[in-house]
Design an enzyme around this catalytic site. Structure first.
Site, short mmCIF file in Angstrom:
data_model
loop_
_atom_site.label_atom_id
_atom_site.label_comp_id
_atom_site.label_asym_id
_atom_site.label_seq_id
_atom_site.Cartn_x
_atom_site.Cartn_y
_atom_site.Cartn_z
N HIS A 171 87.01 58.94 122.71
CA HIS A 171 87.62 59.94 121.83
C HIS A 171 86.96 61.31 122.04
O HIS A 171 85.83 61.39 122.52
CB HIS A 171 87.39 59.56 120.36
CG HIS A 171 88.21 58.41 119.88
ND1 HIS A 171 87.67 57.27 119.35
CD2 HIS A 171 89.56 58.24 119.81
CE1 HIS A 171 88.63 56.43 118.99
NE2 HIS A 171 89.78 57.00 119.27
N CYS B 190 83.05 58.02 113.04
CA CYS B 190 84.20 57.14 112.85
C CYS B 190 84.07 56.19 111.66
O CYS B 190 85.05 55.56 111.26
CB CYS B 190 84.52 56.37 114.12
SG CYS B 190 83.11 55.67 114.91
C1 CIR Z 1 87.98 51.19 119.01
O1 CIR Z 1 87.93 51.00 120.22
O2 CIR Z 1 89.00 51.60 118.45
C2 CIR Z 1 86.77 50.86 118.18
N1 CIR Z 1 86.08 49.75 118.74
C3 CIR Z 1 85.84 52.05 118.11
C4 CIR Z 1 86.45 53.21 117.41
C5 CIR Z 1 85.53 54.38 117.36
N2 CIR Z 1 86.16 55.46 116.69
C6 CIR Z 1 85.83 56.74 116.86
O3 CIR Z 1 85.01 57.06 117.70
N3 CIR Z 1 86.49 57.63 116.14
#
Ligand code: CIR
Length: 257
Positions: free
Chosen positions: A165, A252
């Site tokens: 991201h 997140c």
């Molecule tokens: C994913 O791959 O969606 C989750 N394992 C990690 C999400 C992390 N989110 C973020 O950096 N905003």
């Protein structure tokens, strides 16, 4: 260092035991649910110290990645927007936030495209949105149409290789100051902003969060910690080892508003 905005609340979601099935780009082993819960508790405690009321939502076993609440929604002063996460397994997470968000903001559902909250950096003057494996142009355009009515501008940028991201590699320190990896800064994504580069070798530290008078920083990045303290920021470190196994970090795990 003036805070970009004053947060009074943060929504978090308890990690579910199924977090071991969470998405990851590279498998470095499963997170341990007991340790994940401890780290999550430390994270919530840090948010409280930073002056926000933490709204804790219960774990959602059907959604292994639902602890990462930032991705399915965006909260602005004018509205809470349910986004359209790019990962199939996460598509239903937003609806589970709707009730809680609707208690604080008018609720809007994005109509089309794909977009994750982790790809949106809200600065003092615009929203910088990264095109990624999770966020497509249709999603960015839908967001732009949605928030244009409140006078927000969107700057759509392409992510450098290797980042899940946009905010994997950057965060807002002050309304015109971005903390980011050297690679992101060099690629010109933040032209027009003041930038602070995380020292080489400490790239994951770029996913910090400014919460009122504090900067929350992942534990284990002493050079970044020292640098930010030297610049006058009040730094609080938080353990993130378990979230990191699933490509998650500090930003997140909460929706701050
Ligand atoms: C994913 O791959 O969606 C989750 N394992 C990690 C999400 C992390 N989110 C973020 O950096 N905003």
């Amino acid at each position: 260092m003036k805070a970009p905005y004053k947060f009074s609340h943060a929504i978090v979601r308890e990690p579910a035991a199924t977090v071991v099935d969470g998405l990851r780009a590279v498998d470095r082993g499963n997170p341990d649910i007991g340790r994940f819960r401890e780290e999550h508790a430390a994270y919530c405690a840090a948010l409280v110290v930073a002056g926000v009321e933490v709204i804790r939502l219960p774990a959602l076993a059907d959604y292994p990645d639902s602890v990462f609440v930032e991705d399915p929604a965006l909260v602005l002063p004018e509205a809470a927007i349910l986004l359209r996460p790019g990962a199939e397994s996460r598509a239903g997470e937003g609806e589970h936030l709707a009730g809680s968000l609707a208690g604080h903001r008018p609720l809007v559902r994005l109509a089309e495209g794909r977009i994750d909250g982790g790809d949106i950096l809200v600065t003092g003057r615009e929203l910088i949105v990264g095109l990624s494996a999770r966020t497509d142009r249709t999603g960015v355009e839908a967001l732009d149409r949605c928030i244009g009515q409140w006078g927000y501008a969107v700057r759509c940028v392409a992510l450098p290789e290797g980042l899940l991201h946009l905010k994997t590699g950057c965060s807002l320190l002050a309304s015109e100051t971005v903390l980011a990896t050297g690679g992101m800064i060099a690629s010109g994504l933040f032209d027009g902003y003041e930038t602070v580069a995380v020292p080489q070798g400490e790239e994951p530290a770029a996913n910090a969060i400014r919460v009122n008078g504090h900067v929350l920083l992942a534990e284990g990045y002493p050079k970044t910690e020292g640098m930010l303290a030297e610049l006058g920021y009040e730094v609080m470190t938080v353990p993130t080892g378990q979230a990191a196994l699933l490509d998650g970090g500090l930003s997140c795990m909460s929706l701050r508003f």
